[in-house]
Motif scaffolding. Structure first.
Motif, PDB file in Angstrom:
ATOM      1  N   UNK A   1       0.829  -1.214   0.000  1.00 33.82           N
ATOM      2  CA  UNK A   1       0.000   0.000   0.000  1.00 33.82           C
ATOM      3  C   UNK A   1       0.860   1.258   0.000  1.00 33.82           C
TER       4      UNK A   1
ATOM      5  N   UNK B   1       7.476 -19.348  -1.919  1.00 32.50           N
ATOM      6  CA  UNK B   1       6.775 -18.064  -1.991  1.00 32.50           C
ATOM      7  C   UNK B   1       7.466 -17.137  -2.989  1.00 32.50           C
TER       8      UNK B   1
ATOM      9  N   UNK C   1      -2.285 -11.327 -12.110  1.00 33.33           N
ATOM     10  CA  UNK C   1      -3.081 -10.123 -11.871  1.00 33.33           C
ATOM     11  C   UNK C   1      -2.957  -9.147 -13.032  1.00 33.33           C
TER      12      UNK C   1
ATOM     13  N   UNK D   1      -4.617   1.996  -9.470  1.00 27.09           N
ATOM     14  CA  UNK D   1      -3.352   1.584  -8.848  1.00 27.09           C
ATOM     15  C   UNK D   1      -3.611   0.993  -7.473  1.00 27.09           C
ATOM     16  N   UNK D   2      -4.432   1.688  -6.679  1.00 25.64           N
ATOM     17  CA  UNK D   2      -4.683   1.205  -5.314  1.00 25.64           C
ATOM     18  C   UNK D   2      -5.413  -0.128  -5.352  1.00 25.64           C
TER      19      UNK D   2
ATOM     20  N   UNK E   1      -5.416  -2.358  -7.749  1.00 28.65           N
ATOM     21  CA  UNK E   1      -4.524  -3.404  -8.229  1.00 28.65           C
ATOM     22  C   UNK E   1      -3.617  -3.882  -7.108  1.00 28.65           C
ATOM     23  N   UNK E   2      -3.023  -2.935  -6.382  1.00 28.01           N
ATOM     24  CA  UNK E   2      -2.094  -3.346  -5.335  1.00 28.01           C
ATOM     25  C   UNK E   2      -2.839  -3.983  -4.165  1.00 28.01           C
ATOM     26  N   UNK E   3      -4.085  -3.558  -3.921  1.00 28.74           N
ATOM     27  CA  UNK E   3      -4.861  -4.243  -2.890  1.00 28.74           C
ATOM     28  C   UNK E   3      -5.104  -5.694  -3.284  1.00 28.74           C
ATOM     29  N   UNK E   4      -5.462  -5.897  -4.551  1.00 34.98           N
ATOM     30  CA  UNK E   4      -5.639  -7.268  -5.037  1.00 34.98           C
ATOM     31  C   UNK E   4      -4.348  -8.054  -4.874  1.00 34.98           C
ATOM     32  N   UNK E   5      -3.221  -7.384  -5.141  1.00 37.43           N
ATOM     33  CA  UNK E   5      -1.927  -8.069  -5.013  1.00 37.43           C
ATOM     34  C   UNK E   5      -1.654  -8.420  -3.550  1.00 37.43           C
ATOM     35  N   UNK E   6      -1.991  -7.508  -2.629  1.00 40.94           N
ATOM     36  CA  UNK E   6      -1.794  -7.810  -1.208  1.00 40.94           C
ATOM     37  C   UNK E   6      -2.593  -9.042  -0.827  1.00 40.94           C
TER      38      UNK E   6
ATOM     39  N   UNK F   1      -3.864 -11.421  -2.763  1.00 38.97           N
ATOM     40  CA  UNK F   1      -3.374 -12.624  -3.436  1.00 38.97           C
ATOM     41  C   UNK F   1      -2.083 -13.105  -2.789  1.00 38.97           C
ATOM     42  N   UNK F   2      -1.201 -12.168  -2.444  1.00 40.58           N
ATOM     43  CA  UNK F   2       0.079 -12.560  -1.852  1.00 40.58           C
ATOM     44  C   UNK F   2      -0.132 -13.205  -0.480  1.00 40.58           C
ATOM     45  N   UNK F   3      -1.002 -12.584   0.329  1.00 42.17           N
ATOM     46  CA  UNK F   3      -1.231 -13.163   1.648  1.00 42.17           C
ATOM     47  C   UNK F   3      -1.864 -14.541   1.524  1.00 42.17           C
TER      48      UNK F   3
ATOM     49  N   UNK G   1      -1.535 -16.582  -0.979  1.00 38.22           N
ATOM     50  CA  UNK G   1      -0.491 -17.481  -1.479  1.00 38.22           C
ATOM     51  C   UNK G   1       0.432 -17.913  -0.343  1.00 38.22           C
ATOM     52  N   UNK G   2       0.896 -16.954   0.461  1.00 39.36           N
ATOM     53  CA  UNK G   2       1.797 -17.301   1.563  1.00 39.36           C
ATOM     54  C   UNK G   2       1.113 -18.242   2.547  1.00 39.36           C
TER      55      UNK G   2
ATOM     56  N   UNK H   1       0.927 -21.739   0.874  1.00 37.23           N
ATOM     57  CA  UNK H   1       2.233 -22.401   0.831  1.00 37.23           C
ATOM     58  C   UNK H   1       2.676 -22.762   2.250  1.00 37.23           C
TER      59      UNK H   1
END
Ligand code: NA
Ligand code: NA
Ligand code: NA
Lengths: 73, 415, 415, 73, 415, 73
Positions: free
Chosen positions: E144, E247, E258, F8-9, F11-16, F18-20, F22-23, F26
């Motif tokens: 963020x 990861x 994405x 932008x926000x 997209x990056x929220x979606x990335x946050x 998705x990343x969480x 994914x982690x 895994x």
């Protein structure tokens, strides 16, 4: 031909003058503390820091490069 | 021609004649002359050489061959294609492509590396990044020796023009200029000038340039001994002063300014040379300097060598003109060597600090071979007199001198 | 198709399937199929796919689409553009450029790396610079094993032609030839041949070739065990003699001469292979050899892989023909392996020196995987019998054999 | 297909003959003092000079390469 | 303009301002402005600038200059050539070639490296191969902060549009978008966007982007201190958890998915970035990762820098618009820094785990300079509080953020 | 502009997210034995394996690179 050769000589003469002037200006007004190694006679046309490597070290490095090459294609 | 390729490989591998260039050049020469492979031809040339009669008629309908005696003959078509306007060439390329022909590999290399003029310049950048101007900066007067040795270049141009005027050879003025540059003893400069002024002689000129650079240890010593006394050969020179990093950084910029003011035609060659040297000396772009001296120059050398080899084609190389080029080239070398030594003798008499005339011959460039020859001949006279560092000054000055001479040629003859 | 890209990445990263190629190929396949990004399309294709109706009408006025049923449809325009003559293509490119469209990134890579034919040849040069012909020179008869294993190539061509003639598939002769080369187990050779003879199948052929090369340890051992007795697998071979540097230098030149005399169509592939090997062996061009084996081959691999990936497009890949290619490819591998083993058995019976038939399978190439498989299966039978070096002879012979077979295909089918 | 396979076999047969002839000629008339390392069984498909590097040295080199990578972008 | 080149060299060498780019850019700027050398011009431009009256008349007969007031003037011809359709441009190129003119060296570099869009993407791949996403994966919420700092980009776009609407400047919407990207503090992204949306401003934008990246240690600290209390600057963050290799491998693929789903316009930039990172992390393509981080990125940097320098031409650079670009660029930086710090403060209040607001400024990217600035300002407040690793998360998030913002710009304004 | 910043926000929220996710996946289902070095604070933005090289070794390597450069042109 005279014209051509004359141009070359004049150009390099200008370069000699400019270089000497530049060295004088830098030497007098912008001198650095000497950290650069001496350009001694008998040396090699490259940076001097490689001069004192012993052959063993070098062969190790060379061997490592060879090793590196082995990895896949 | 394939045999000449093998001879170049033999000389390069067995005798160590500038192997980094002559191995690729020799190999490229062999590949270019494999009958039926067409590696050095464009798609259109390949189509014309191996197409059937119907295809040839199609080409004849597209290309302006009406003037030729035999409009459908292979030679006539090739000539018509090469001299056609761009739109007609594009039409011919359509034909060749539709018939399934492709540019030969070496033709592609040549187009990208040499016809664009890029490869010799990139190599010159790498050479700049390998060049140490320290000895030159410590003794700037040695620049005059680098100038003197370029006398061979201009004498050779005059010779080539004379040979043509008495009808022995048939060199145009731009051919003569490109041949003269062989006397500059600088491979990339010779290739760059030849690609601009005499592309059809490029193969012979590059082979001559690199061969003679390799022969420096044979060609120079007799001339050096003949023109100097034993006492002169024993002259001990003053130890060179230290050169500060700032001088090293500013020097390529000074050279660049002079080029911009006096000789813009030399800007590509000397500009890239100064750029490479600045990358090396400025101390903050070591990554780029390292790559310019290694991966980039090596990659470029491989493709430059193969491309030069692709020009070793029988109908242009096996010619009385090639013999003329070889003969003129060695004369250029000899004159350059002699001029350097003689000017060094003169500077020794006129100046206050002693100059060993043997370092004058290094002004032809051929870095670092010519400087080593100066050192070796000096050691013969006095086993304790090391001239190598002193000779490096005129040696790198010779590189600048040849590039300046190249700029003069290009601005006089080209454009 | 994006899923296939991820599968390739998974196989490459998790299972170690030829990762140097399959990671870039898989990633390129994903990038090429991102909807709306148009990375694998030319500027004109991008303009046609995402232009508005007015732009499409302009294209229709420029391109020869009168013959098409729906003259302004997207498919018709794309087809008309691809088959149009060069001048019309240039007109279409003007239109696309003026409308603000650009060539996609992967399209540019493909044009430079593969359509020009350059990338596979540069990789082959690097492979040559990594290849040690010592074991082959010590035992030249193993060249026959490299020849035998190419039987799979020709059997597959025949198979593809048969499948087409009975109507199961629809492969042209040149398609069949390109598919057969998968059996050569040599990635760059397969890509080079496919780019010449069957560009529209290139994606499937490259994926099949590299996948099967990775599967060599699974495909070969059962065949090898089935065709040999335990006694044969225990045969101990004579220690290889020393090979002099001169032999190593002369060998690539001998090979080059034979190519020039007998099979000019193989000159690009084998010429670059011999050139790379000469750079390595001649001892005076170590700089160039090092770069050919490292920076140059790595750079080329990155762009070749992405370019191959750009060909993994749904409408050509997800097809019954791809299944046919995969099936024929594995058959080619199996036949090649079997032929190598059988000929090795025959040579063992006929000749005076003992030959372990297990080294025959290495003749398919897939360097050095297939040689390691020979070694491993040999160690199963006799834990003290190391066959690796003996298998390297047929293994590198297989590279030559596939390149020769490729030259035969190109001269028979192409041009 | 027979024609194709035949060409491959003939080509490689010619190569076998040429190679054996070449080795014989070089062995008999142009023999070198043996400086080349033996091609022993059990080795690797690369120049042999890298064989006897100990793992420590290699890890040092690898580490140096990693270090080298750190330098800026 | 030559003086501006020397100033850039001075700043790069003496003050360490992003020397890897600014040394080539400055040198390229000098070379491009050498009068009479024409290094930055195409063959046609060189022919028009230095051709005689007869040649100019020939050009006037080929190019559509009827609309111009003085049809045979140099400016009119250049303009007519640049706006002509491709077939007419080809005709003009024929003319120039036949008159012996060639593309200038820097023009060739620009065409290959930037006009094709390739060089910034290849550099982005190398950056990806050098990026460690570990800190980001350990604390994904820092993404963020990378988003917040892009606020500067959009504020600047708005500013540029406003300045144009009140008549102070004359920027189109696509110019405004390209200028805004300076606030992204990411050189390759800025060059890529400028080459697509505002090629005529590319020189000024690239110089501004790299200069401000170098000025990060001067620009950011006052803003950071003004917006935070001493207590906030002393906040100690929780030690980051270990991140597994899996990861690290999966993250670039998640990002790629994405992009494919949400923002295809960012696919070239982020695709190559993810590809480089995957090469690094997957563990089986170390060769390729090493080359992408070294030889390949260095070679590309050299040619990209010289190409950008070739755009530093007086009539487009010495302009009130350049001053506007410089002013807007620094505003973009300041706003981005402030937004990052403020959002970090907000996240610190709202969330459960403490976040030191100083790491927010690292979200502008400028890797790794901005993270070091966060660390340094943090150490001023508490000499035992090392923030470097914590700041690396937002720092690399900023790279992603700018690339996403670039994709948004391209999809909104371009095409 | 709001639209752009919003994208932008988001997209990056979606990335946050998705990343969480994914982690978490895994970490819970595909955990590896930890061979990867810790991402400690105070370290450097690169793989850690180069951290403990002593300066001597590094200077040897650098010297070898310089030596390598000397070889001809
Ligand atoms: Na010279
Ligand atoms: Na094979
Ligand atoms: Na950013």
């Amino acid at each position: 031909m005279l014209y051509g050769m004359g141009t070359v000589v004049l150009f390099l003469a200008a370069l000699v003058i400019a270089t000497m002037a530049m060295s004088a200006v830098i030497g007098n007004y912008f001198a650095q503390p000497q950290r650069v190694e001496p350009v001694a006679s008998g040396g090699q046309a490259s940076t001097g820091s490689a001069r004192h490597i012993d052959p063993t070290t070098l062969s190790v490095i060379t061997a490592a490069i060879h090793q590196h090459r082995k990895r896949g294609r | 021609m394939i045999i000449i390729g093998f001879i170049l490989l033999f000389l390069a591998i067995r005798n160590g004649f500038e192997p980094l260039l002559l191995v690729p050049i020799g190999f490229g020469g062999i590949l270019a002359n494999i009958p039926g492979a067409g590696l050095a031809y464009s798609a259109v040339e390949n189509a014309i050489y191996s197409g059937d009669a119907a295809l040839l008629r199609e080409f004849a309908s597209v290309l302006p061959v009406a003037l030729s005696a035999e409009p459908d003959s292979v030679k006539g078509l090739i000539g018509a294609y090469k001299s056609a306007a761009l739109p007609l060439q594009i039409a011919a390329e359509t034909l060749a492509e539709q018939a399934g022909f492709r540019d030969g590999m070496l033709y592609t290399f040549y187009k990208v590396a040499i016809a664009s003029g890029i490869a010799p310049l990139v190599i010159f950048m790498g050479v700049g990044a390998m060049t140490d101007f320290g000895p030159l900066l410590a003794n700037p007067k040695t620049l005059f020796l680098g100038a003197a040795a370029q006398f061979g270049i201009f004498a050779t141009v005059l010779g080539a023009v004379l040979l043509s005027s008495i009808g022995l050879m048939d060199f145009s003025l731009s051919d003569a200029a490109a041949i003269g540059i062989i006397g500059g003893a600088d491979g990339p400069t010779a290739i760059y000038v030849a690609s601009l002024l005499a592309p059809e002689l490029l193969g012979a000129i590059a082979v001559a340039a690199y061969s003679y650079m390799a022969l420096v240890p044979l060609i120079q010593p007799p001339i050096m001994r003949a023109l100097t006394t034993d006492a002169e050969r024993k002259i001990v020179m003053v130890q060179l002063r230290r050169v500060s990093q700032r001088e090293r950084i500013v020097f390529p910029l000074i050279l660049l300014i002079l080029v911009a003011l006096l000789l813009p035609a030399a800007a590509p060659l000397l500009g890239m040379f100064c750029f490479g040297n600045l990358l090396k000396e400025c101390g903050v772009t070591e990554r780029l300097s390292f790559t310019a001296q290694n991966a980039l120059i090596n990659i470029t050398t491989i493709f430059l060598g193969l491309s030069v080899g692709s020009q070793l084609v029988a109908d242009t190389f096996l010619d009385v003109e090639t013999l003329g080029i070889l003969a003129l080239g060695i004369v250029a070398f000899a004159i350059g060597t002699a001029s350097g030594v003689l000017i060094a003798k003169m500077m020794n008499r006129l100046g206050s600090t002693p100059i060993n005339p043997l370092i004058g011959s290094a002004g032809v460039s051929a870095v670092p071979m010519a400087a080593r020859v100066s050192n070796r001949v000096g050691l013969e006279a006095d086993p304790h007199n090391f001239l190598l560092m002193h000779a490096m000054g005129p040696n790198v000055a010779g590189v600048i001198g040849s590039a300046v001479a190249a700029g003069v040629m290009i601005s006089l003859v080209g454009g």
